[in-house]
Design a protein around this motif. Structure first.
Motif, PDB file in Angstrom:
ATOM      1  N   ASP A   3       5.971 -17.662 -25.101  1.00 50.54           N
ATOM      2  CA  ASP A   3       7.118 -18.563 -25.030  1.00 50.54           C
ATOM      3  C   ASP A   3       7.558 -19.067 -26.400  1.00 50.54           C
ATOM      4  OD1 ASP A   3       4.788 -19.938 -25.370  1.00 50.54           O
ATOM      5  OD2 ASP A   3       5.301 -21.600 -24.042  1.00 50.54           O
ATOM      6  N   ILE A 311      12.010 -26.799 -23.200  1.00 55.50           N
ATOM      7  CA  ILE A 311      11.016 -26.104 -22.384  1.00 55.50           C
ATOM      8  C   ILE A 311      11.743 -25.241 -21.358  1.00 55.50           C
ATOM      9  CG2 ILE A 311       9.158 -26.430 -20.700  1.00 55.50           C
ATOM     10  CD1 ILE A 311       8.315 -28.889 -22.233  1.00 55.50           C
ATOM     11  N   SER A 312      11.342 -23.992 -21.230  1.00 58.65           N
ATOM     12  CA  SER A 312      12.109 -23.013 -20.459  1.00 58.65           C
ATOM     13  C   SER A 312      12.298 -23.407 -18.997  1.00 58.65           C
ATOM     14  CB  SER A 312      11.425 -21.638 -20.541  1.00 58.65           C
ATOM     15  OG  SER A 312      10.097 -21.700 -20.034  1.00 58.65           O
ATOM     16  N   ASP A 313      11.311 -24.039 -18.390  1.00 60.78           N
ATOM     17  CA  ASP A 313      11.429 -24.393 -16.972  1.00 60.78           C
ATOM     18  C   ASP A 313      11.605 -25.901 -16.790  1.00 60.78           C
ATOM     19  OD1 ASP A 313       8.884 -25.116 -17.765  1.00 60.78           O
ATOM     20  OD2 ASP A 313       7.915 -24.490 -15.898  1.00 60.78           O
ATOM     21  N   SER A 314      12.260 -26.553 -17.763  1.00 55.08           N
ATOM     22  CA  SER A 314      12.381 -28.017 -17.718  1.00 55.08           C
ATOM     23  C   SER A 314      13.125 -28.493 -16.471  1.00 55.08           C
ATOM     24  CB  SER A 314      13.067 -28.540 -18.973  1.00 55.08           C
ATOM     25  OG  SER A 314      14.374 -28.017 -19.095  1.00 55.08           O
ATOM     26  N   ALA A 315      14.161 -27.789 -16.050  1.00 54.25           N
ATOM     27  CA  ALA A 315      14.924 -28.211 -14.869  1.00 54.25           C
ATOM     28  C   ALA A 315      14.062 -28.149 -13.616  1.00 54.25           C
ATOM     29  CB  ALA A 315      16.169 -27.338 -14.707  1.00 54.25           C
ATOM     30  N   GLU A 316      13.280 -27.075 -13.478  1.00 58.32           N
ATOM     31  CA  GLU A 316      12.407 -26.946 -12.311  1.00 58.32           C
ATOM     32  C   GLU A 316      11.328 -28.022 -12.326  1.00 58.32           C
ATOM     33  OE1 GLU A 316      13.271 -24.558 -14.347  1.00 58.32           O
ATOM     34  OE2 GLU A 316      14.358 -23.085 -13.138  1.00 58.32           O
ATOM     35  N   ARG A 317      10.776 -28.281 -13.491  1.00 59.42           N
ATOM     36  CA  ARG A 317       9.741 -29.314 -13.578  1.00 59.42           C
ATOM     37  C   ARG A 317      10.319 -30.688 -13.264  1.00 59.42           C
ATOM     38  NH1 ARG A 317       5.426 -28.776 -18.485  1.00 59.42           N
ATOM     39  NH2 ARG A 317       5.457 -26.527 -18.789  1.00 59.42           N
ATOM     40  N   ARG A 320      10.600 -31.109  -9.625  1.00 57.35           N
ATOM     41  CA  ARG A 320       9.277 -31.271  -9.006  1.00 57.35           C
ATOM     42  C   ARG A 320       8.714 -32.659  -9.264  1.00 57.35           C
ATOM     43  NH1 ARG A 320       7.216 -27.103 -11.170  1.00 57.35           N
ATOM     44  NH2 ARG A 320       5.756 -27.944 -12.711  1.00 57.35           N
TER      45      ARG A 320
END
Length: 339
Positions: A3, A311-317, A320
């Motif tokens: 990453d 951070i690449s998955d910031s929206a998903e995190r 959550r």
């Protein structure tokens, strides 16, 4: 690491090698293990033993606070807690300040000893232990956490000791340690409203807690799975970067929060609390505040990820973490008035 862009990784590695010059260890290629708050590298000492080089996130921890952290872990080591031991530079310093260069701002660096345990687990990946082993490990975690608090309370720290505070302001003030969770660009207007309302409710709850009603002192602050190492006979704690003053329930809540999705969560919670009570008092009244601290800890993760859009998955995190907050808020019952 996959990453991180290769040119940046190469520059970061050169940065690490320049730091190693202060330990006379520059003739090696450091291996990047983790890149989050700090850049963490595996290195080799002159005797061939592995160790850890930390390039600290610029502006996150002052030199005085880093020195205080290292003094504390040395006290814990003397008290029998298995923690990394600071390794001084060739000139006897605990840490060094690396000057700005090659696109990097000024930052601090230090080296600590390598611990041989394996991480308890990885966030988001189900734990793979049998029932008996799961109970053994979390009992050890609770007991070691309590022993850490005991050793700390018996330590006569210097008047110059400096660490942040996970107190009312550190959690819910205008500038919380991990970010303004109610005031983030990615949040919807409805989320902002709900989180601000929750913030005010929880501020009132914490301000009602009397100075002697709950145990308060130095805490690790980030006892998640990756920072708990397991050996056949013990557990080891690493990464004191977020340590500071706070309610001891904050340490308990941090460990439980990152395991609450586990199918055997009731057994994990029971083992952790049982282990803690084997070494330190935890009254039923104190335990009754645990839902409050689980909710408080969940809010810190919203603030943390909201300030890291890179951070690449910031929206998903973020989605959550918000789900966690709202579930815990629904389960939390406000006491409504000061006791």
């Amino acid at each position: 690491m996959g990453d991180i862009a290769e040119p940046y990784l190469e520059a970061l590695t050169r940065r690490a090698k320049s730091a190693l010059e202060h330990w006379d260890l520059a003739d090696q290629d450091p291996e990047l293990l983790k890149y989050r708050e700090n850049a963490v590298f595996k290195i080799r000492l002159n005797d061939g033993q592995p160790a850890v080089l930390r390039l600290h996130r610029p502006g996150y921890t002052s030199g005085a606070a880093l020195s205080s952290e290292l003094q504390w872990v040395k006290a814990l080591k003397r008290g029998g807690i298995e923690v990394p031991e600071p390794i001084p530079t060739s000139g006897g310093r605990e840490y060094v300040t690396i000057t700005a260069g090659e696109g990097f701002p000024e930052q601090n660096a230090d080296i600590v000893s390598w611990l041989a345990g394996r991480p308890l687990g990885v966030s988001g990946v189900p734990l793979d232990y049998g029932d008996e082993e799961l109970t053994r490990i979390f009992t050890l975690v609770g007991r070691t956490m309590a022993r850490l608090h005991n050793v700390t309370d018996g330590w006569n720290r210097a008047q110059t000791f400096e660490r942040p505070s996970w107190d009312v302001d550190g959690l819910l003030g205008e500038r919380p340690l991990w970010g303004r969770f109610w005031d983030l660009d990615p949040l919807s207007a409805d989320d902002r409203r709900k989180l601000e309302s929750l913030r005010q409710t929880l501020r009132a709850e914490l301000q009602c807690i009397g100075p002697h009603q709950l145990d308060f002192g130095l805490v690790h602050g980030d006892l998640v799975r990756e920072n708990i190492l397991v050996t056949p006979r013990s557990v080891q704690f690493i990464d004191f970067d977020d340590s500071g003053f706070g309610w001891r329930l904050f340490d308990i809540a941090t460990t439980l929060l990152r395991n609450r999705r586990e199918p055997r969560y009731p057994a994990i919670k029971n083992a952790l609390l049982t282990g803690y009570r084997q070494a330190r008092e935890l009254s039923d009244v104190s335990e009754s505040f645990l839902p409050l601290f689980l909710l408080l800890r969940s809010l810190t993760y919203v603030g943390w990820i909201g300030e890291r859009p890179e951070i690449s998955d910031s929206a998903e995190r973020l989605a959550r973490y918000l789900k966690d907050v709202y579930e815990l808020a629904d389960a939390f019952h406000s006491r409504g008035s000061c006791r």
